[in-house]
Design a protein around this motif. Sequence first.
Motif, PDB file in Angstrom:
ATOM      1  N   LEU A  81       0.821  -1.213   0.000  1.00 48.53           N
ATOM      2  CA  LEU A  81       0.000   0.000   0.000  1.00 48.53           C
ATOM      3  C   LEU A  81       0.858   1.267   0.000  1.00 48.53           C
ATOM      4  CD1 LEU A  81      -2.874  -1.040   2.432  1.00 48.53           C
ATOM      5  CD2 LEU A  81      -2.973  -0.831  -0.070  1.00 48.53           C
ATOM      6  N   ALA A  82       2.072   1.172   0.520  1.00 48.67           N
ATOM      7  CA  ALA A  82       2.967   2.328   0.562  1.00 48.67           C
ATOM      8  C   ALA A  82       3.925   2.363  -0.626  1.00 48.67           C
ATOM      9  CB  ALA A  82       3.768   2.303   1.863  1.00 48.67           C
ATOM     10  N   ALA A  83       3.848   1.367  -1.511  1.00 47.33           N
ATOM     11  CA  ALA A  83       4.782   1.288  -2.640  1.00 47.33           C
ATOM     12  C   ALA A  83       4.638   2.504  -3.552  1.00 47.33           C
ATOM     13  CB  ALA A  83       4.529   0.001  -3.426  1.00 47.33           C
ATOM     14  N   VAL A  92       5.744  -6.983  -4.348  1.00 44.28           N
ATOM     15  CA  VAL A  92       5.672  -7.275  -2.911  1.00 44.28           C
ATOM     16  C   VAL A  92       4.601  -8.323  -2.643  1.00 44.28           C
ATOM     17  CG1 VAL A  92       5.046  -6.290  -0.663  1.00 44.28           C
ATOM     18  CG2 VAL A  92       6.599  -5.051  -2.177  1.00 44.28           C
ATOM     19  N   LEU A  93       3.431  -8.144  -3.250  1.00 43.09           N
ATOM     20  CA  LEU A  93       2.325  -9.091  -3.042  1.00 43.09           C
ATOM     21  C   LEU A  93       2.647 -10.459  -3.640  1.00 43.09           C
ATOM     22  CD1 LEU A  93      -0.667  -6.676  -3.680  1.00 43.09           C
ATOM     23  CD2 LEU A  93       0.070  -7.629  -1.484  1.00 43.09           C
ATOM     24  N   ALA A  94       3.314 -10.479  -4.796  1.00 45.99           N
ATOM     25  CA  ALA A  94       3.669 -11.762  -5.418  1.00 45.99           C
ATOM     26  C   ALA A  94       4.639 -12.541  -4.534  1.00 45.99           C
ATOM     27  CB  ALA A  94       4.270 -11.524  -6.799  1.00 45.99           C
ATOM     28  N   GLU A  95       5.617 -11.839  -3.944  1.00 42.01           N
ATOM     29  CA  GLU A  95       6.584 -12.511  -3.070  1.00 42.01           C
ATOM     30  C   GLU A  95       5.906 -13.144  -1.861  1.00 42.01           C
ATOM     31  OE1 GLU A  95       9.698  -9.814  -1.928  1.00 42.01           O
ATOM     32  OE2 GLU A  95      10.122  -9.272  -4.017  1.00 42.01           O
ATOM     33  N   VAL A  96       5.053 -12.377  -1.199  1.00 44.02           N
ATOM     34  CA  VAL A  96       4.425 -12.911   0.004  1.00 44.02           C
ATOM     35  C   VAL A  96       3.385 -13.978  -0.356  1.00 44.02           C
ATOM     36  CG1 VAL A  96       2.532 -11.246   0.352  1.00 44.02           C
ATOM     37  CG2 VAL A  96       3.646 -12.297   2.324  1.00 44.02           C
ATOM     38  N   ASN A  97       2.699 -13.824  -1.493  1.00 43.06           N
ATOM     39  CA  ASN A  97       1.736 -14.849  -1.899  1.00 43.06           C
ATOM     40  C   ASN A  97       2.427 -16.180  -2.167  1.00 43.06           C
ATOM     41  OD1 ASN A  97      -0.664 -13.497  -1.591  1.00 43.06           O
ATOM     42  ND2 ASN A  97      -0.861 -12.904  -3.743  1.00 43.06           N
ATOM     43  N   GLU A  98       3.631 -16.139  -2.723  1.00 35.70           N
ATOM     44  CA  GLU A  98       4.379 -17.383  -2.958  1.00 35.70           C
ATOM     45  C   GLU A  98       4.720 -18.057  -1.631  1.00 35.70           C
ATOM     46  OE1 GLU A  98       5.959 -20.639  -4.438  1.00 35.70           O
ATOM     47  OE2 GLU A  98       4.859 -19.155  -5.607  1.00 35.70           O
ATOM     48  N   LYS A  99       5.120 -17.277  -0.651  1.00 33.67           N
ATOM     49  CA  LYS A  99       5.422 -17.846   0.664  1.00 33.67           C
ATOM     50  C   LYS A  99       4.165 -18.424   1.308  1.00 33.67           C
ATOM     51  CE  LYS A  99       9.404 -14.934   1.615  1.00 33.67           C
ATOM     52  NZ  LYS A  99       9.992 -13.927   2.502  1.00 33.67           N
ATOM     53  N   ILE A 100       3.043 -17.744   1.144  1.00 36.70           N
ATOM     54  CA  ILE A 100       1.781 -18.243   1.703  1.00 36.70           C
ATOM     55  C   ILE A 100       1.370 -19.539   1.006  1.00 36.70           C
ATOM     56  CG2 ILE A 100      -0.697 -17.766   1.933  1.00 36.70           C
ATOM     57  CD1 ILE A 100       0.082 -14.790   2.356  1.00 36.70           C
ATOM     58  N   ARG A 101       1.498 -19.584  -0.343  1.00 39.25           N
ATOM     59  CA  ARG A 101       1.167 -20.816  -1.080  1.00 39.25           C
ATOM     60  C   ARG A 101       2.010 -21.986  -0.585  1.00 39.25           C
ATOM     61  NH1 ARG A 101       0.292 -17.407  -5.394  1.00 39.25           N
ATOM     62  NH2 ARG A 101       2.464 -17.366  -6.027  1.00 39.25           N
ATOM     63  N   TRP A 127      -4.756   0.504  -3.181  1.00 40.62           N
ATOM     64  CA  TRP A 127      -3.546   1.291  -3.428  1.00 40.62           C
ATOM     65  C   TRP A 127      -3.878   2.485  -4.319  1.00 40.62           C
ATOM     66  CZ3 TRP A 127      -0.890   2.428  -7.971  1.00 40.62           C
ATOM     67  CH2 TRP A 127       0.399   2.951  -7.811  1.00 40.62           C
ATOM     68  N   ARG A 128      -4.655   2.243  -5.392  1.00 36.55           N
ATOM     69  CA  ARG A 128      -5.026   3.325  -6.317  1.00 36.55           C
ATOM     70  C   ARG A 128      -5.863   4.383  -5.623  1.00 36.55           C
ATOM     71  NH1 ARG A 128      -6.496  -1.238  -9.622  1.00 36.55           N
ATOM     72  NH2 ARG A 128      -4.649  -1.835 -10.786  1.00 36.55           N
ATOM     73  N   GLU A 129      -6.781   3.957  -4.748  1.00 37.37           N
ATOM     74  CA  GLU A 129      -7.647   4.903  -4.046  1.00 37.37           C
ATOM     75  C   GLU A 129      -6.849   5.808  -3.107  1.00 37.37           C
ATOM     76  OE1 GLU A 129     -10.649   2.691  -2.023  1.00 37.37           O
ATOM     77  OE2 GLU A 129     -11.518   1.919  -3.882  1.00 37.37           O
ATOM     78  N   SER A 130      -5.736   5.302  -2.589  1.00 37.65           N
ATOM     79  CA  SER A 130      -4.949   6.091  -1.649  1.00 37.65           C
ATOM     80  C   SER A 130      -4.021   7.087  -2.343  1.00 37.65           C
ATOM     81  CB  SER A 130      -4.123   5.169  -0.747  1.00 37.65           C
ATOM     82  OG  SER A 130      -3.094   4.539  -1.503  1.00 37.65           O
ATOM     83  N   ARG A 131      -3.920   7.015  -3.665  1.00 35.22           N
ATOM     84  CA  ARG A 131      -3.051   7.907  -4.435  1.00 35.22           C
ATOM     85  C   ARG A 131      -3.809   9.169  -4.817  1.00 35.22           C
ATOM     86  NH1 ARG A 131       0.623   5.872  -2.331  1.00 35.22           N
ATOM     87  NH2 ARG A 131       1.322   3.836  -2.874  1.00 35.22           N
ATOM     88  N   PRO A 132      -3.095  10.285  -4.933  1.00 36.39           N
ATOM     89  CA  PRO A 132      -3.749  11.517  -5.393  1.00 36.39           C
ATOM     90  C   PRO A 132      -4.231  11.347  -6.829  1.00 36.39           C
ATOM     91  CG  PRO A 132      -1.414  11.897  -4.869  1.00 36.39           C
ATOM     92  CD  PRO A 132      -1.708  10.465  -4.607  1.00 36.39           C
TER      93      PRO A 132
END
Length: 143
Positions: A81-83, A92-101, A127-132
Amino acid sequence: MTERKPPGISFESFVDRQIREAADRGEFERLPGWGKPMASLDAPYDEMWWIRRKLHGEGFAALPPALALRKEAEDAREAALAAPTERRAREVLAEVNEKIRTALRRPPPGPPLGLAEFDVEAVLAEWRESRPSAQGPDRGAGS
């Protein structure tokens, strides 16, 4: 080496004298942590304190693998979300999803995992909603 306690002197006064003489020589001033408050002075007594300190100093995790992965997943979501770009958030999400899988296929020892893979598109929508809105259509090229 310390001298032997002479007969006829109480043990307490013998020890007190040795401490006083060592302090007079300045031997306590070269100790690590000298002049700093004790770290856990107000903490309840833990007879395993020295083991915990050693493990922490060596970089060992105190959490069971399942709990460590839960913490890593929370941190990864916050990092996504801060990326700065959508591409980095996806990485970031792909890395953690692989570990979760991997953990779901072979559950680690300890408490139940209690995790599911992140819905990448849902997190990216957040993430998009939090961007200006002035950022425009370029979201880091990687959708």
